[in-house]
Design an enzyme around this catalytic site. Structure first.
Site, short mmCIF file in Angstrom:
data_model
loop_
_atom_site.label_atom_id
_atom_site.label_comp_id
_atom_site.label_asym_id
_atom_site.label_seq_id
_atom_site.Cartn_x
_atom_site.Cartn_y
_atom_site.Cartn_z
N GLU A 73 0.97 -1.00 -0.03
CA GLU A 73 0.09 0.09 -0.07
C GLU A 73 0.90 1.28 0.30
O GLU A 73 1.82 1.30 0.76
CB GLU A 73 -0.99 -0.08 1.35
N GLU A 121 -13.97 5.04 0.59
CA GLU A 121 -14.66 3.85 1.15
C GLU A 121 -15.42 4.53 2.31
O GLU A 121 -14.71 4.77 3.49
CB GLU A 121 -13.91 2.63 1.67
#
Ligand SMILES: *[C@@H]1O[C@H](CO)[C@@H](O)[C@H](O)[C@H]1NC(C)=O
Ligand SMILES: *[C@@H]1O[C@H](CO)[C@@H](O)[C@H](O)[C@H]1NC(C)=O
Ligand SMILES: *[C@@H]1O[C@H](CO)[C@@H](O)[C@H](O)[C@H]1NC(C)=O
Ligand SMILES: *[C@@H]1O[C@H](CO)[C@@H](O)[C@H](O)[C@H]1NC(C)=O
Ligand SMILES: *[C@@H]1O[C@H](CO)[C@@H](O)[C@H](O)[C@H]1NC(C)=O
Length: 488
Positions: free
Chosen positions: A269, A319
Site C-alpha cells: 500500500e 470507502e
C-alpha cells in the site's frame, strides 16, 4: 489456414506458459480494491474501470465471491486477502486452512479462472493499535495456509505473504543502512522472513509518507514528496531525497543484515488521502501520486535496489464505511470518488493521459436534504440531530482544512443532514429531523464542498444469487433431458 495455425500454436504456447513452474508477474502498477463502502460500485463496473485504466493487478482485503467472480477471465492479476479475524482459526487448525484454500483459492483458479497470484495472510497484524492480538497467530496461520496451498498443488502459482506496517523495522542511525527489525518482534520477524524466503515468497510492506506527516507536525513536508528536498540524507554517498526510498531501503538493509539480501519486496500500500485533514487535499494527493508514479515509471528503483518496484497503490475508490479511528482521512484514500469519478489528473502510464471514469454509473434522484430556511440553529434539537446524522452518515469532509472546512454553521448542519439522507438512499424518513429539515432540488454544494447525490445501491449480490439458482435449475433440467434421451 495460416491464421488458424497461429491461433493453435498461440494457445499451445499459452498452455505451456501456464503450466511452467513459477508464473512470472506483470510489471505494472497495481491498486488496492477495498469494499468498505455503504454503496460499493457493482464489481463488474469496477473491473471495467480497471481495464479502461490499464491496471493489471489488484490487491483485495478478503475473498468476496462477487468481486472474485467479476475478476474471472479479466486477465487481471489478483492478491486475495485473509482478514486478521480469521488468523486465529487458521493458526489453530490445518483443516480450516485447507477449507479456506479449497473455497477461496482452488475453486476460483480452476473454475472461474481468476488469476490469483498471492494470498495476503492478515493485514498489518503487528500494528501497535492491535495490542499484540495477532502476534501469536500470524506465523502459524501463514504456515498452515502455505501447507494447504502446497497440498492443493498450487504452490508454484500462488505465493503467500504478510502485508506489514512499516514500523516492523526501524533504523538506529537515522539512515537506511542502519535498518533492522524492531527489537520486540525481531525473532518473530526473522522466522517469518525465513519461511517466506524458503517458499520463494515476497515480503510485503505498506509505506505511508502521509502518516509520517500526520503524526509529526515538524516532519519536513518536501521530504514526503518526490520533487527534491534541500536536506537530503547522505548515507555513505547514497542520496535520499524522499522518505519513501529511505524507508524502502531501511527494509532492504534490515533484510540484508539478517541474511536475506535477495528477498523480493512488494509495496502493498502507498498513497495519499484527499480529505479529512489539513494535509489531505487534492493538491498534495496529486503531487504525491504523480511523483510516485513517475518515479515508478522511470524504473530506477532505490539506491540499494535499482530496477522496477512492485507496488499496489492505496487505493482505488473511497470507502465511506471505513472506521475513522486512524483519522477522518481514512475514508478518502481513493484515486476515484465513491462514484468512480477520477479526483485529479493523473498519468498512470507513459502512454495514457488522465484516469478514465467508471461508466454507466446510476445515481439516485437529484435531491438533497438540508436545514429548513425557517429553522433556527439555536433549536435544542439541532445538536442531537447533527450527531445522529454524522454517526450514521459521513461528516469526514467537515472540519478545519477539509473540503467543507469553510462552511458556515447552517451549511454545516445541512451537510450532515444530506450525508445521512443519501447514505439512507434518500428515504423520505431519513429527512425528518424534527422541524429542522427539508428536501430541495437545488444543489447546495459550495465551492470545493460537494453535497453528494448517492449512487443507486448495487443489486449485484442479489442478482448473482438468483442467477446461480436459475443456473442450477437449468443444469438440472439439462441433465434430466439427457437422462430421458439416454433411457429412450
Ligand atoms: C473465504 O473467504 C471469506 C471472505 O474473506 C470468508 O468469510 C470465509 O470464511 C472463507 N471461507 C473459508 C472456508 O474459510
Ligand atoms: C488496545 O488497548 C487499548 C488500551 O488498553 C484499548 O483501548 C483498545 O481497545 C485495545 N485495542 C484492541 C484492538 O484490543
Ligand atoms: C543473492 O543473489 C546473488 C546473485 O544472483 C547470488 O550470487 C547470491 O548467492 C544470493 N545470496 C543469497 C544469500 O541467496
Ligand atoms: C516512461 O518514460 C520515462 C521517461 O521518458 C522512461 O525513462 C521510462 O523508461 C518509461 N517507462 C516505461 C515503463 O515505459
Ligand atoms: C462545522 O462542523 C465541524 C465538524 O463538526 C466543526 O469542526 C466546525 O467548527 C463547524 N463549523 C461551524 C461554522 O459551525
Amino acid at each position: 489456414m495460416e491464421s488458424l495455425k497461429f491461433v493453435v500454436s498461440w494457445r499451445f504456447f499459452l498452455v505451456l506458459l501456464l503450466s511452467s513452474a513459477a508464473v512470472s508477474s506483470v510489471i505494472g502498477i497495481g491498486v488496492n480494491w477495498g469494499t468498505q463502502a455503504t454503496h460499493p460500485l457493482p464489481p463488474g463496473t469496477v473491473v471495467k474501470m480497471l481495464k479502461d485504466n490499464g491496471i493489471q493487478k489488484v490487491k483485495l482485503f478478503d475473498a468476496d465471491p462477487v468481486v472474485l467472480k467479476a475478476l474471472g477471465k479479466s486477465g487481471i492479476e489478483v492478491m486475495v486477502g485473509i482478514p486478521n479475524d480469521l488468523l486465529y482459526s487458521l493458526a489453530n487448525s490445518i483443516q480450516s486452512a485447507e477449507n479456506w484454500v479449497a473455497k477461496n483459492l482452488s475453486s476460483y483458479i480452476s473454475s472461474g479462472s481468476v488469476d490469483i497470484r498471492y494470498v495476503a495472510v492478515g493485514n498489518e497484524p503487528f500494528l501497535k493499535t492491535f495490542n499484540g492480538s495477532f502476534i501469536g497467530t500470524t506465523f502459524p496461520a501463514l504456515q498452515n495456509v502455505q501447507a494447504a496451498i502446497v497440498k492443493a498443488g498450487l504452490s508454484n502459482r500462488v505465493k503467500v505473504t504478510v502485508p506489514m506496517n512499516a514500523d516492523v523495522y526501524q533504523t538506529s542511525t537515522g539512515l537506511p543502512s542502519g535498518g533492522d527489525f524492531r527489537s520486540d518482534i525481531r525473532d518473530l520477524m526473522l522466522s517469518i522472513v525465513k519461511f517466506l524466503s524458503d517458499s520463494a515468497s515476497p515480503f510485503t510492506v505498506n509505506i505511508y509518507p502521509f502518516i509520517s506527516l500526520y503524526e509529526d507536525p515538524s516532519f519536513p513536508i518536501d521530504y514526503a514528496f518526490f520533487d527534491g528536498f534541500s536536506h537530503a540524507l547522505n548515507d555513505n554517498g547514497q542520496i535520499y531525497e524522499n522518505v519513501f526510498t529511505a524507508n524502502y531501503d531501511t527494509l532492504v538493509s534490515s533484510l540484508q543484515k539478517n541474511g536475506f539480501p535477495n528477498m523480493s519486496i512488494i509495496v502493498g500500500e502507498i498513497g495519499w488521502p484527499t480529505d479529512g485533514d489539513r494535509n489531505a487535499n487534492l493538491q498534495f494527493a496529486k503531487r504525491f501520486s504523480q511523483g510516485f508514479i513517475s518515479h515508478f515509471l522511470s524504473g530506477q528503483g532505490t539506491p540499494m535496489r535499482p530496477g522496477p518496484i512492485d507496488v499496489y497503490l492505496f487505493s482505488l475508490i473511497d470507502e465511506d464505511a471505513k472506521s475513522i479511528l486512524p483519522g477522518n482521512f481514512e475514508r478518502h484514500w481513493g484515486l476515484f470518488y465513491y462514484d468512480g469519478r477520477p479526483k485529479y489528473m493523473l498519468q498512470m502510464t507513459n502512454s495514457t493521459n488522465g484516469l478514465v471514469p467508471a461508466s454507466n454509473v446510476k445515481y439516485l434522484a437529484k435531491k438533497w436534504c438540508v436545514l429548513a430556511p425557517s429553522a433556527s440553529i439555536d433549536d435544542p434539537q439541532v445538536a442531537p440531530s447533527v450527531s445522529y446524522a454524522c454517526e450514521n452518515g459521513d461528516c469526514t469532509s467537515l472540519g478545519l482544512g477539509t473540503s467543507c472546512g469553510t462552511l458556515d454553521a447552517r451549511q454545516n448542519i445541512s451537510y450532515a443532514f444530506n450525508s445521512y439522507y443519501q447514505i439512507k438512499n434518500q428515504l423520505a424518513s431519513a429527512c425528518k429531523f424534527p422541524h429542522l429539515s427539508v428536501i430541495t432540488t437545488q444543489d447546495p454544494s459550495v465551492g470545493s464542498c460537494k453535497f453528494i447525490v448517492m449512487t443507486q445501491p448495487s443489486e449485484v449480490a442479489v442478482n448473482e444469487k438468483s442467477k446461480a439458482l436459475r443456473h442450477s435449475a437449468e443444469s438440472l433440467l439439462f441433465f434430466l433431458c439427457l437422462f430421458i434421451l439416454a433411457v429412450m
